[in-house]
Design a protein around this motif. Sequence first.
Motif, mmCIF file in Angstrom:
data_model
loop_
_atom_site.group_PDB
_atom_site.id
_atom_site.type_symbol
_atom_site.label_atom_id
_atom_site.label_comp_id
_atom_site.label_asym_id
_atom_site.label_seq_id
_atom_site.Cartn_x
_atom_site.Cartn_y
_atom_site.Cartn_z
ATOM 1 N N VAL A 169 57.174 24.847 -32.549
ATOM 2 C CA VAL A 169 58.298 25.632 -32.046
ATOM 3 C C VAL A 169 57.817 26.798 -31.207
ATOM 4 C CG1 VAL A 169 58.453 27.105 -34.106
ATOM 5 C CG2 VAL A 169 60.493 26.704 -32.705
ATOM 6 N N GLY A 170 56.635 27.329 -31.499
ATOM 7 C CA GLY A 170 56.114 28.453 -30.719
ATOM 8 C C GLY A 170 55.891 28.096 -29.270
ATOM 9 N N ALA A 171 55.363 26.904 -29.028
ATOM 10 C CA ALA A 171 55.136 26.460 -27.652
ATOM 11 C C ALA A 171 56.457 26.327 -26.910
ATOM 12 C CB ALA A 171 54.387 25.130 -27.653
ATOM 13 N N THR A 172 57.491 25.860 -27.593
ATOM 14 C CA THR A 172 58.813 25.748 -26.986
ATOM 15 C C THR A 172 59.366 27.120 -26.633
ATOM 16 O OG1 THR A 172 59.289 23.719 -28.218
ATOM 17 C CG2 THR A 172 61.174 24.926 -27.350
ATOM 18 N N LEU A 173 59.231 28.075 -27.543
ATOM 19 C CA LEU A 173 59.702 29.438 -27.275
ATOM 20 C C LEU A 173 58.969 30.049 -26.083
ATOM 21 C CD1 LEU A 173 60.005 30.774 -30.924
ATOM 22 C CD2 LEU A 173 61.886 30.425 -29.335
ATOM 23 N N ARG A 174 57.654 29.828 -26.019
ATOM 24 C CA ARG A 174 56.878 30.375 -24.902
ATOM 25 C C ARG A 174 57.342 29.780 -23.571
ATOM 26 N NH1 ARG A 174 52.040 29.423 -26.658
ATOM 27 N NH2 ARG A 174 51.853 27.357 -25.694
ATOM 28 N N THR A 175 57.560 28.453 -23.547
ATOM 29 C CA THR A 175 58.012 27.790 -22.322
ATOM 30 C C THR A 175 59.369 28.320 -21.885
ATOM 31 O OG1 THR A 175 56.786 25.767 -22.838
ATOM 32 C CG2 THR A 175 58.632 25.567 -21.308
ATOM 33 N N LEU A 176 60.306 28.453 -22.820
ATOM 34 C CA LEU A 176 61.642 28.934 -22.481
ATOM 35 C C LEU A 176 61.612 30.398 -22.045
ATOM 36 C CD1 LEU A 176 63.606 27.215 -25.378
ATOM 37 C CD2 LEU A 176 63.724 26.629 -22.953
ATOM 38 N N ARG A 177 60.776 31.204 -22.684
ATOM 39 C CA ARG A 177 60.658 32.613 -22.285
ATOM 40 C C ARG A 177 60.172 32.725 -20.837
ATOM 41 N NH1 ARG A 177 56.349 35.824 -21.955
ATOM 42 N NH2 ARG A 177 54.995 34.508 -23.239
ATOM 43 N N LYS A 178 59.161 31.922 -20.481
ATOM 44 C CA LYS A 178 58.607 31.970 -19.131
ATOM 45 C C LYS A 178 59.605 31.424 -18.113
ATOM 46 C CE LYS A 178 53.725 31.926 -20.376
ATOM 47 N NZ LYS A 178 52.420 31.222 -20.225
ATOM 48 N N GLN A 179 60.365 30.397 -18.499
ATOM 49 C CA GLN A 179 61.376 29.855 -17.595
ATOM 50 C C GLN A 179 62.423 30.900 -17.246
ATOM 51 O OE1 GLN A 179 62.940 26.383 -19.537
ATOM 52 N NE2 GLN A 179 61.265 25.037 -18.897
ATOM 53 N N LYS A 180 62.712 31.789 -18.192
ATOM 54 C CA LYS A 180 63.700 32.836 -17.970
ATOM 55 C C LYS A 180 63.089 34.087 -17.358
ATOM 56 C CE LYS A 180 66.812 31.170 -21.585
ATOM 57 N NZ LYS A 180 68.014 31.031 -20.744
ATOM 58 N N GLY A 181 61.782 34.059 -17.096
ATOM 59 C CA GLY A 181 61.118 35.182 -16.442
ATOM 60 C C GLY A 181 60.991 36.416 -17.315
ATOM 61 N N LEU A 182 60.935 36.224 -18.618
ATOM 62 C CA LEU A 182 60.835 37.349 -19.542
ATOM 63 C C LEU A 182 59.396 37.572 -19.980
ATOM 64 C CD1 LEU A 182 63.905 36.759 -21.909
ATOM 65 C CD2 LEU A 182 63.702 38.451 -20.088
ATOM 66 N N SER A 183 58.971 38.820 -19.980
ATOM 67 C CA SER A 183 57.666 39.175 -20.536
ATOM 68 C C SER A 183 57.796 39.297 -22.048
ATOM 69 C CB SER A 183 57.182 40.506 -19.956
ATOM 70 O OG SER A 183 58.058 41.555 -20.359
ATOM 71 N N LEU A 184 56.656 39.329 -22.732
ATOM 72 C CA LEU A 184 56.678 39.552 -24.183
ATOM 73 C C LEU A 184 57.365 40.875 -24.503
ATOM 74 C CD1 LEU A 184 53.108 38.391 -25.277
ATOM 75 C CD2 LEU A 184 55.278 37.364 -25.962
ATOM 76 N N GLU A 185 57.122 41.875 -23.677
ATOM 77 C CA GLU A 185 57.705 43.191 -23.906
ATOM 78 C C GLU A 185 59.227 43.158 -23.805
ATOM 79 O OE1 GLU A 185 57.299 47.829 -22.308
ATOM 80 O OE2 GLU A 185 56.380 46.170 -21.199
ATOM 81 N N ARG A 186 59.731 42.485 -22.768
ATOM 82 C CA ARG A 186 61.187 42.419 -22.587
ATOM 83 C C ARG A 186 61.853 41.616 -23.695
ATOM 84 N NH1 ARG A 186 62.935 40.456 -16.855
ATOM 85 N NH2 ARG A 186 64.977 40.758 -17.859
ATOM 86 N N LEU A 187 61.221 40.525 -24.123
ATOM 87 C CA LEU A 187 61.794 39.737 -25.220
ATOM 88 C C LEU A 187 61.766 40.534 -26.518
ATOM 89 C CD1 LEU A 187 63.038 37.174 -26.313
ATOM 90 C CD2 LEU A 187 60.748 36.204 -26.553
ATOM 91 N N ALA A 188 60.712 41.304 -26.727
ATOM 92 C CA ALA A 188 60.620 42.140 -27.926
ATOM 93 C C ALA A 188 61.749 43.166 -27.945
ATOM 94 C CB ALA A 188 59.262 42.833 -27.981
ATOM 95 N N GLN A 189 62.020 43.771 -26.793
ATOM 96 C CA GLN A 189 63.092 44.762 -26.709
ATOM 97 C C GLN A 189 64.454 44.118 -26.963
ATOM 98 O OE1 GLN A 189 62.472 46.285 -22.753
ATOM 99 N NE2 GLN A 189 60.902 47.760 -23.396
ATOM 100 N N ALA A 190 64.652 42.919 -26.425
ATOM 101 C CA ALA A 190 65.955 42.256 -26.547
ATOM 102 C C ALA A 190 66.200 41.713 -27.950
ATOM 103 C CB ALA A 190 66.061 41.125 -25.528
ATOM 104 N N SER A 191 65.135 41.296 -28.633
ATOM 105 C CA SER A 191 65.278 40.633 -29.930
ATOM 106 C C SER A 191 65.044 41.546 -31.123
ATOM 107 C CB SER A 191 64.298 39.465 -30.012
ATOM 108 O OG SER A 191 62.954 39.933 -29.997
ATOM 109 N N GLY A 192 64.357 42.655 -30.920
ATOM 110 C CA GLY A 192 63.996 43.511 -32.041
ATOM 111 C C GLY A 192 62.799 43.002 -32.817
#
Length: 210
Positions: free
Chosen positions: A24-47
């Motif tokens: 599931v981690g690989a899927t999350l990474r692929t989807l995050r990159k497809q949406k153009g989100l950095s780790l930092e931005r996803l961290a801010q959005a998700s908590g």
Amino acid sequence: MPAHGENKDRRVADSPSETAEFHVGATLRTLRKQKGLSLERLAQASGVSMGMISQVERGIANPSMRLLTSLRRALNISMQELFGEARGEIPETGEPSFVRRRAQRPVIDLGMLHKELLTPPDRHQHLQIMILRLEPGGTSGGHALSYPAEKGGLVLSGKVTLSVDDEASELETGDSFVFDSNRPHSLRNIGDVPTEILWIIGAVQFDRYL
């Protein structure tokens, strides 16, 4: 959290005992990159912390159900996408679009918790049906993220404690439940054997919460 070995190859099983499973981690990474989100931005959005997201994406940490829900909602992805099925993609199985055969169920392995998707591939929005398997002592990871939905289910085997707000109930095989997902909730296997739960998530009208 315990480490979980990577299994990056999704496969369709030849028999029900070989259910499709993937990382599931690989899927999350692929989807995050497809949406153009950095780790930092996803961290801010998700908590969820950047370090934890990185560990989940690399397959060295098992996310709880609460953490996985936080990431899924921050990424605005469907349950099918989380299970590795592309949005709008309907596999050519020769089956009616409303059917998912047992051997074609995708599985997410979170260590003590396994999620098996029953909803057919073309159903991305209004109703999600899964089988949750909790190992003895396993939990959903504390109070789940609250969001507008109706949740219900049936204990197929074993025992589980369901907590909703400040109320808790011990449920056994054959017991069922329904509750408002806006209320903080969690699951815990209180028995000595794995517990299986038919888990149903239904969308609700948003004007109900205006």
